[in-house]
Design an enzyme around this catalytic site. Structure first.
Site, PDB file in Angstrom:
ATOM      1  N   ASP A   1       0.854  -1.340   0.051  1.00  0.00           N
ATOM      2  CA  ASP A   1       0.010  -0.004   0.020  1.00  0.00           C
ATOM      3  C   ASP A   1       0.713   1.362  -0.032  1.00  0.00           C
ATOM      4  OD1 ASP A   1      -2.921  -1.319   1.688  1.00  0.00           O
ATOM      5  OD2 ASP A   1      -2.782  -0.133  -0.106  1.00  0.00           O
TER       6      ASP A   1
ATOM      7  N   ILE B   1       1.331   2.287  -3.578  1.00  0.00           N
ATOM      8  CA  ILE B   1       0.428   2.512  -4.323  1.00  0.00           C
ATOM      9  C   ILE B   1      -0.302   3.730  -4.146  1.00  0.00           C
ATOM     10  CG2 ILE B   1      -1.871   1.625  -5.034  1.00  0.00           C
ATOM     11  CD1 ILE B   1      -0.866  -1.134  -4.230  1.00  0.00           C
TER      12      ILE B   1
ATOM     13  N   GLU C   1      -6.843   1.291   1.069  1.00  0.00           N
ATOM     14  CA  GLU C   1      -6.234   2.606   1.647  1.00  0.00           C
ATOM     15  C   GLU C   1      -6.434   3.472   0.349  1.00  0.00           C
ATOM     16  OE1 GLU C   1      -2.580   2.800   3.752  1.00  0.00           O
ATOM     17  OE2 GLU C   1      -3.109   0.961   5.093  1.00  0.00           O
TER      18      GLU C   1
ATOM     19  N   ASP D   1      -5.628   7.205  -1.283  1.00  0.00           N
ATOM     20  CA  ASP D   1      -4.710   8.285  -1.077  1.00  0.00           C
ATOM     21  C   ASP D   1      -5.444   9.752  -1.343  1.00  0.00           C
ATOM     22  OD1 ASP D   1      -2.536   5.969  -2.142  1.00  0.00           O
ATOM     23  OD2 ASP D   1      -2.515   6.676   0.063  1.00  0.00           O
TER      24      ASP D   1
ATOM     25  N   HIS E   1     -14.228   9.078 -17.793  1.00  0.00           N
ATOM     26  CA  HIS E   1     -15.132   9.265 -19.399  1.00  0.00           C
ATOM     27  C   HIS E   1     -13.944   9.965 -20.165  1.00  0.00           C
ATOM     28  CE1 HIS E   1     -19.194   7.947 -18.492  1.00  0.00           C
ATOM     29  NE2 HIS E   1     -19.209   8.626 -17.317  1.00  0.00           N
TER      30      HIS E   1
ATOM     31  N   CYS F   1     -13.491   5.933 -23.264  1.00  0.00           N
ATOM     32  CA  CYS F   1     -13.591   5.855 -24.667  1.00  0.00           C
ATOM     33  C   CYS F   1     -12.602   6.494 -25.553  1.00  0.00           C
ATOM     34  CB  CYS F   1     -14.956   6.738 -24.845  1.00  0.00           C
ATOM     35  SG  CYS F   1     -16.260   6.175 -23.872  1.00  0.00           S
TER      36      CYS F   1
ATOM     37  N   SER G   1     -20.180  -1.691 -21.003  1.00  0.00           N
ATOM     38  CA  SER G   1     -20.108  -2.007 -19.397  1.00  0.00           C
ATOM     39  C   SER G   1     -20.618  -3.276 -19.342  1.00  0.00           C
ATOM     40  CB  SER G   1     -20.503  -1.083 -18.609  1.00  0.00           C
ATOM     41  OG  SER G   1     -20.100   0.094 -19.348  1.00  0.00           O
TER      42      SER G   1
END
Lengths: 566, 280
Positions: free
Chosen positions: B61, B64, B100, B102, B146, B188, B217
């Site tokens: 973590d 990341i 977690e 951030d 998007h 997209c 989706s």
């Protein structure tokens, strides 16, 4: 020489380490409306002399059960008391009584800095940014525009190093919009000595905890004395409390009786003890009027004020029984019926916003003292963001509908745009069985286009009002461990006038279209030169005569051409 | 004199050999979901699917950086609080109970993403919010939300352009903040996001070509009421769930695992800036 000193230092160090203590306590309380409140308190105590002795340096403190990450943050920002809570939902005082660690919706944080700190603002900013990384919450959005320095509503809950409660050392802020989810529970439980792997913390199942109408996580760090009088620095201990309060609803799925067990509420049982804890105890509040049954039987019954509690000591069970699968069930004899006349808490408060339109509104705070024969001295704290322009001249206080002059003291710090919020603090006396009404009018400001959050149509929050009072009667349980009992009102969501965010795009389209269409014409007008022709224009009659002549001459030439071909 | 010469010879050889080696010592991941609001449940689910996979396969973590623009798991509209599922059928809770985040909510902005990548964060930023990578770090950058031809939309109010992202990666290269970057984007017209990269050692994968919308989706759950994940990430997660820390699967295997008829778009890959062979 240097090595000798190091050896001596380390020997002295070993002798001076007192051991940290860790206690776990869970209290389960059934409420009048059928809900069950669970309150977890995990307390770690550690000697505090190294934290306060700045000359000894950052690495003088020895960390055993007290989390090093938190201890180093407190040292770096010179904090001797910190309170942070993350809550979703509203505590219903009229049904649920008081909470030991009350908190408003969202994030609430206040910290006391050491008296010798000169740059509290920088330290506060640093503290909020660092804690935002530790608790995975957007605490870094706490800046001076929402921070206040209350004068009356807060005292240090523990010992203050200089023995004065100077409010200049205090900073308070509230973020109503903040969400709370498993991502906050994860780092919170990682600070516990056993984490969420052993002990009472194994009950904390996020899927059940966040499926409730009220849940609150908190961290409370205070300085305490081992003895009850003023103590020497070597007798100071730093106490860290992890607090979690959650209110379950066992009647939600339609069952007639509000029986519950740890397994039905949390989805889990206590599988193992935390070997680092000195005491792990579970208490259940025994309702005075109803007939209930516990299984297993409690170890003993204790009395706390007017309330009777069933006590279960888990340490003893854990030692007896290696595979501890501790589950408690509470069964009720009668079918549940919603109380027609609930017993409200002595002090109940509400707030609401009135008015219409996008121009102005009024904020109302209503505080009711329901107790008989005991007046209440309360401090009311209300923070209002700067974009609600409050007119302090419109402040009115009414008691049972009749205006009264503002009692005792008023502390009002007006807002400065983009710099600080309005801080309104009142000290009021509320007689028994009466309602106090505080009303203030504001005008809504226009925010600039870039100052709006991405979801501007959601609205803007006015944080909850905090009503702090001291409680004298022992009937009130649980007794707050802080110097004040606090009641929070509902936060308010107010819509401001929002601009049409698509307008810049529309304006560009319109202007470009107009330019494109008008460009040709304007270009011609500005770059081409018009010259007047001097030749006379022939009259219409002469033009007609010329046309006829041309027609006749054409007809003459055509037969001649056809004749010549033959 | 003679022994000093021999010593210098050995040191010189050692330096010459190690200079050309690519030394990869640590891994980082920056996972960004840029969409707000409940109906963008699937973007948060995408980001958490990748988060779950990299965490399971060994990135801690502390290395990341997870950015989620909205709280979906405890959203008032979520009928199953504390959960984010990846599909109606399998019901894998990608949110889990050890997560977690951030950067969350309003903090997920274009400015913060660029600051995190280039390292120009404010001085009081805590350690968990900084990308502390060095020239031996392999960084995974995953963006979802998007998007359109050349941009990715953040929180419905601002956009990041592909040229900005390319410049940010170039700044990272010049400041030696990465050894290799694996850039994945699920939006997209995703291929447009990596078209402008010009820094070396970047491997890029995108879910759809320019002109293709990443419509659909994977499936909608009738209880939750919204689309739960995007197809590209769903199949990526399916592939990664079968990978263990000792597996010999390569990036080429991942690229070949996508079936355009199932993903319902044409995934794009860019390997020209990447020095190594993806098949190894």
């Amino acid at each position: 020489m240097c090595g000798y000193r190091l050896l001596l230092g380390s020997i002295l160090f070993v002798f001076s380490i007192a051991s940290d203590t860790f206690n776990e306590e869970v209290v389960l309380r059934p409420f009048q409306d059928g809900k069950v409140g669970a309150h977890f308190e995990f307390t770690v105590q550690t000697p505090a002399d190294a934290i306060l002795d700045r000359a000894a340096g950052e690495f003088a403190q020895h960390y055993d059960l007290f989390p090093k990450s938190l201890g180093q943050i407190l040292y770096k920002f010179s904090v001797h008391e910190l309170h942070l809570s993350l809550t979703q939902g509203h505590w219903h005082h009229n049904m649920w009584g008081y909470d030991s660690y009350p908190s408003p919706t969202g994030v609430q944080m206040w910290a006391w800095f050491l008296p010798d700190v000169s740059d509290s603002e920088t330290k506060w900013r640093g503290l909020t940014s660092t804690l935002s990384g530790l608790f995975c919450a957007s605490l870094n959005s706490i800046d001076e525009t929402i921070t206040a320095v209350p004068k009356f509503s807060f005292h240090t809950d523990g010992v203050s190093p200089s023995h004065t409660n100077r409010s200049s050392c205090l900073r308070y802020a509230s973020l109503t919009r903040e969400a709370v989810c498993t991502e906050n529970l994860t780092p919170w439980s990682k600070l516990l000595p056993c984490g969420s792997k052993a002990g009472m913390a194994t009950l904390l199942n996020a899927l059940k905890l966040y499926d409730t109408s009220y849940h609150s996580l908190g961290i409370h760090v205070t300085l305490k004395c081992t003895h009850h009088q003023a103590c020497k620095p070597s007798e100071l201990i730093m106490e860290l409390k992890h607090v979690l309060t959650v209110v379950f609803d066992p009647l939600r799925h339609g069952q007639p009786k509000r029986n519950w067990s740890l397994k039905s509420l949390f989805g889990r049982t206590v599988k193992s003890l935390c070997p680092l804890s000195d005491n792990s105890t579970l208490y259940i509040d025994i309702p005075p009027e109803d007939e209930v049954e516990f299984s297993p039987m409690p170890d003993r019954r204790v009395r706390h004020g007017l309330t009777e509690l069933a006590e279960y000591e888990l340490n003893a069970r854990g030692e007896r029984d290696a595979t501890l699968a501790f589950n408690v069930a509470m069964k009720w004899k009668d079918v549940f019926s919603y109380p027609k006349t609930p017993h409200p808490s002595p002090v109940v408060a509400h707030s609401y916003v009135s008015g219409y339109g996008q121009e102005s509104g009024s904020l109302h705070i209503e505080i009711t003292n329901t107790a008989e024969g005991s007046p209440v001295n309360a401090a009311v704290l209300q923070l209002i963001p700067w974009y609600f322009r409050v007119y302090i001249s419109t402040l009115s206080v009414e008691l049972n509908g009749k205006p009264v002059t503002i009692a005792r003291q008023l502390n009002y710090v007006p807002a400065k745009d983009h710099l600080r919020p309005h801080t309104l603090e009142l000290l009021v006396d509320i007689p028994s069985e009466s309602t106090l009404h505080v009303i203030v009018t504001f005008q809504k400001a226009f925010l600039k286009w870039t100052e709006h959050p991405p979801d501007a149509h959601h609205g803007f929050y006015i944080p909850s009002a905090a009503i702090s009072f001291t409680v004298n009667s022992p009937a009130v349980y649980p007794r707050s461990s802080s110097s004040f009992q606090r009641v929070y009102t509902e936060p308010q969501l107010v819509t401001l006038a929002t601009p049409d965010f698509s307008m810049p795009y529309n304006v560009i389209c319109f202007v470009c279209t107009i330019i494109a269409i008008a460009f040709g014409a304007i270009h011609n007008l500005t770059t081409k030169q018009y010259v007047v022709e001097s030749r006379d224009k022939p009259s219409k009659l002469s033009r007609l005569r010329q046309w006829l002549k041309r027609l006749i001459s054409r007809k003459r030439t055509e037969p001649q051409a056809s004749g010549s071909e033959q | 004199m003679w022994s000093q010469c021999v010593g210098l010879f050995f040191i010189g050889t050692f330096l010459a050999l190690s200079k050309g080696d690519s030394v990869h010592t640590n891994n980082w991941a920056v996972i960004v979901c840029s969409s707000r609001y409940w109906f963008n449940y699937r973007h948060v689910s995408n980001a958490l699917s990748i988060y779950r996979s990299v965490k399971r396969l060994g990135i801690p973590d502390s290395q990341i950086i997870l950015m989620l623009a909205d709280d979906i798991a405890c959203n008032a509209r979520n009928p199953l609080p504390g959960t984010i599922f990846n599909s109606a059928g399998e019901r894998l809770n990608v949110y889990g109970d050890d997560v977690e985040v951030d950067y969350r909510g309003y903090e997920v902005t274009v400015e913060n993403v660029i600051r995190v990548l280039t390292g120009r964060v404010p001085s009081d930023t805590p350690r968990s919010k900084r990308l502390l990578s060095d020239e031996r770090s392999n960084v995974l950058v995953y963006l979802t939300g998007h998007g359109g031809n050349g941009f990715l939309k953040f929180q419905d109010s601002e956009e990041i352009a592909n040229v900005e992202l390319a410049d940010a990666f170039e700044q990272m290269w010049q400041k030696r903040r990465y050894h290799e970057i694996f850039f994945i984007t699920d939006t997209c017209q995703a291929v447009s996001m990596y078209e402008k990269f010009y820094s070396p050692n970047i491997l890029a994968a995108a879910s759809s070509q320019v002109g293709q919308d990443l419509l659909v989706s994977h499936n909608a759950d009738l209880e939750i009421g919204v689309y739960m994940i995007d197809r590209f990430t769903y199949y990526t997660l399916r592939f990664l769930e079968r990978v263990t820390p000792t597996s010999q699967a390569t990036v080429a295997h991942l690229f070949h695992s996508y079936d355009p008829s199932l993903v319902m778009s044409q995934p794009g890959f860019r390997t020209d800036l990447f020095r190594r062979d993806v098949g190894k």
